[in-house]
Motif scaffolding. Structure first.
Motif, PDB file in Angstrom:
ATOM      1  N   THR A   1       0.852  -1.243   0.121  1.00 56.02           N
ATOM      2  CA  THR A   1       0.161   0.043   0.009  1.00 56.02           C
ATOM      3  C   THR A   1       0.826   1.259   0.105  1.00 56.02           C
ATOM      4  O   THR A   1       0.492   2.432   0.573  1.00 56.02           O
ATOM      5  N   GLY A   2       1.934   1.185  -0.554  1.00 55.39           N
ATOM      6  CA  GLY A   2       2.978   2.119  -0.875  1.00 55.39           C
ATOM      7  C   GLY A   2       2.451   3.266  -1.722  1.00 55.39           C
ATOM      8  O   GLY A   2       1.342   3.141  -2.138  1.00 55.39           O
ATOM      9  N   ALA A   3       3.549   4.210  -1.962  1.00 56.80           N
ATOM     10  CA  ALA A   3       3.223   5.219  -2.807  1.00 56.80           C
ATOM     11  C   ALA A   3       3.177   5.123  -4.303  1.00 56.80           C
ATOM     12  O   ALA A   3       2.932   5.917  -5.074  1.00 56.80           O
ATOM     13  N   GLY A   4       3.713   3.808  -4.632  1.00 60.32           N
ATOM     14  CA  GLY A   4       3.597   3.393  -6.214  1.00 60.32           C
ATOM     15  C   GLY A   4       4.832   3.807  -6.703  1.00 60.32           C
ATOM     16  O   GLY A   4       5.941   4.689  -6.160  1.00 60.32           O
ATOM     17  N   ILE A   5       5.117   3.446  -7.923  1.00 60.67           N
ATOM     18  CA  ILE A   5       6.165   3.953  -8.600  1.00 60.67           C
ATOM     19  C   ILE A   5       5.919   4.571  -9.991  1.00 60.67           C
ATOM     20  O   ILE A   5       4.910   4.083 -10.647  1.00 60.67           O
ATOM     21  N   SER A   6       6.511   5.584 -10.384  1.00 59.64           N
ATOM     22  CA  SER A   6       5.947   6.415 -11.294  1.00 59.64           C
ATOM     23  C   SER A   6       6.350   5.857 -12.812  1.00 59.64           C
ATOM     24  O   SER A   6       6.904   4.735 -12.868  1.00 59.64           O
ATOM     25  N   LYS A   7       5.548   6.029 -13.633  1.00 61.90           N
ATOM     26  CA  LYS A   7       5.624   5.336 -15.120  1.00 61.90           C
ATOM     27  C   LYS A   7       6.812   5.053 -15.688  1.00 61.90           C
ATOM     28  O   LYS A   7       7.371   4.024 -15.996  1.00 61.90           O
ATOM     29  N   ASP A   8       7.596   6.263 -15.710  1.00 60.79           N
ATOM     30  CA  ASP A   8       8.860   6.036 -16.456  1.00 60.79           C
ATOM     31  C   ASP A   8       9.830   5.473 -15.649  1.00 60.79           C
ATOM     32  O   ASP A   8      10.965   4.855 -16.188  1.00 60.79           O
ATOM     33  N   GLU A   9       9.560   5.274 -14.242  1.00 60.13           N
ATOM     34  CA  GLU A   9      10.437   4.561 -13.443  1.00 60.13           C
ATOM     35  C   GLU A   9      10.331   2.941 -13.551  1.00 60.13           C
ATOM     36  O   GLU A   9      11.062   2.174 -13.190  1.00 60.13           O
TER      37      GLU A   9
END
Ligand code: ADP
Length: 485
Positions: free
Chosen positions: A403-411
């Motif tokens: 339930t973290g903040a997620g990973i951005s698309k380009d990463e």
């Protein structure tokens, strides 16, 4: 060049050799045929002349207007038979007396008399040779021999001329065709010479250069095409090599960068602590704890580097055995429990069946610990991590969701790369002992592929991420399902 030249010379020599054989055989055959034909014609003509003489003699004998002896009739007939190239002569058989002759060559007399009649034979007198037809003649009880000679001078001259023509013409023809052959061989080898000259200029710096293909269908075009294909492969291999060494270089740079940070912390911490003469036991304890944490981190990084280096070199010896994936997952969850509690993250495991498979227990443990570690590290305080394992018709599928903040698309595309960390400052500052060097997912990916499996980021948004790992189920494991442990 030298070699090509010698191929050229060899081709020419071979060509001239074959031609010499053919020409000499042809000349010899022609010569002997001519000799045969001439000899046959000579004999036929001699027979004809002999018949003519006999006819003339018979006419003389039949002429009753004058009383005449046989020998006189012979002389008459001989007189009538004077032909340019022929000699007629008649001798008495018993005493070799010459009755008449169109020649007064004494040498011939002696030679005639040695020949038996009837026969065809050769007589050589000094500078000339003759073909002789010897025939017996009879008049009542008297016996005579008729000799008809044909001078072979013309024939010998002709054959001599023929020989000298051959002796000049054959070598001349060979010389001319040798020159022609040399020229042709040179001309047909010229493209090869050209190709080798161009090929010699191709080196590591211009591997993209290609040989020109003039005609795709002929042998040389084919050679050029094959050569170009070889260059293509070479170029590819070369690029790979360059990429690999570039990767290696980057790996070294990143690795030393990652090692430098914990080392700097250890050094700084100890320097600060040692700078003051007296410190309390609690102060020493505190800074030793920092040193301990950093050395743990260093150990982990070095181990990861070592694993990847051995994996790259293909030297890693995996310990494959029959294992249970469900048990490994439970163990991993247990192992990260302390960390989760420290971060106030709840752990939920969903497994409802046994999952036997072949694998390396240590490596699989490492794979899932890495995923769980990330799910906890990059979670929010009070968040949750759920691990679920299920069996599909082909795979064992494990998902690790957080339930973290997620990973951005380009990463998202880069996180499996070595040394890649989305937010470098964040992970290091939070918990330095667990903050990795960005090698965790790279190692996890390698371990998955070692097990013919796949690892991927299933989804990620600001409410959390889900990583998925799938291992193929082999047939043998299917039938093993009912095994009880
Ligand atoms: P690290 O040692 O930094 O954890 P990893 O290879 O395990 O290295 O991960 C690479 C990067 O991917 C991390 O630095 C982090 O930014 C990102 N990442 C990995 N897992 C998660 C996750 N569950 N949630 C958010 N980001 C993640």
């Amino acid at each position: 060049m030298k070699m090509l030249n010698s191929v050229r010379a060899k081709l020419t020599a071979l060509y001239v050799g074959i031609l010499a054989f053919v020409l000499i055989a042809f000349a010899a055959l022609t010569y002997f045929l001519v000799v045969r034909v001439l000899a046959d014609t000579a004999d036929e003509n001699l027979a004809e002349m002999t018949r003519n003489f006999k006819t003339a003699l018979a006419a003389e004998r039949a002429d009753k207007t004058e009383e005449s002896s046989f020998e006189n009739d012979v002389r008459e007939a001989i007189d009538e038979s004077r032909f340019h190239d022929y000699v007629f002569a008649v001798y008495a058989a018993d005493d070799n007396r010459r009755i008449a002759s169109t020649s007064d060559n004494a040498d011939l007399d002696a030679a005639f008399l040695k020949t038996a009649a009837p026969s065809y034979s050769l007589i050589n007198t000094g500078n000339n040779s003759f073909r002789v037809h010897a025939v017996p003649l009879e008049s009542g009880a008297d016996k005579y021999r008729l000799f008809v000679l044909y001078s072979l001078k013309d024939q010998t001259d002709f054959l001599e001329r023929l020989r000298s023509i051959f002796f000049v013409a054959v070598p001349l023809a060979l010389l001319l065709s040798g020159l022609g052959g040399y020229f042709l061989a040179g001309k047909s080898l010229a493209p090869v010479v050209d190709m080798s000259r161009r090929a010699a200029t191709i080196s590591a710096t211009n591997l993209h250069a290609r040989l020109p293909v003039k005609n795709e269908k002929d042998e040389l075009g084919n050679l050029a095409r094959i050569f170009n294909a070889l260059l293509e492969r070479l170029e590819g291999a070369f690029e790979q090599l360059e990429n690999a060494s570039e990767q290696q270089r980057r790996f070294m740079a990143d690795a030393s960068h990652e090692l430098r940070t914990p080392l700097a912390i250890v050094r700084g911490e100890s320097e600060v602590t040692l700078a003051k003469e007296n410190r309390t036991a609690a102060e020493y304890r505190e800074s030793l704890a920092v040193v301990h944490d950093e050395s743990k981190r260093l150990t982990r990084i070095v181990e990861d580097l070592f694993t990847l280096a051995r994996a790259d070199a293909g030297q890693f010896r995996a310990n494959f055995a029959e294992i249970y994936l469900d048990e490994i997952l439970s163990d991993c969850v247990r192992a990260v429990r302390v960390l989760a509690e420290k971060r106030n993250v709840s752990l939920n495991l969903f497994i409802n069946q046994e999952m036997p498979m072949r694998g390396d227990e240590q490596l699989l443990r490492r794979l899932f610990i890495n995923l769980l570690d990330n799910a906890i590290k990059y979670n929010r305080a009070g968040g949750a991590v759920s691990i679920a394992a299920e069996k599909t018709s082909e795979n064992y599928r494990v998902t690790v969701g957080d339930t973290g903040a997620g990973i951005s698309k380009d990463e998202q595309t880069k996180i499996f790369e070595r040394f890649y960390r989305a937010d470098k400052a964040r992970s290091r500052n939070e918990t330095s002992a667990t903050g990795g060097a960005g090698l965790g997912l790279a190692i996890a990916q390698w371990i998955a592929s070692l097990h013919d499996g796949k690892i991927e980021l299933v989804s990620s948004n600001e409410t959390g991420s889900v990583f998925g790992v799938a291992f193929p189920i082999r047939k043998a494991e299917n039938s093993n399902r009912t095994r009880i442990v």
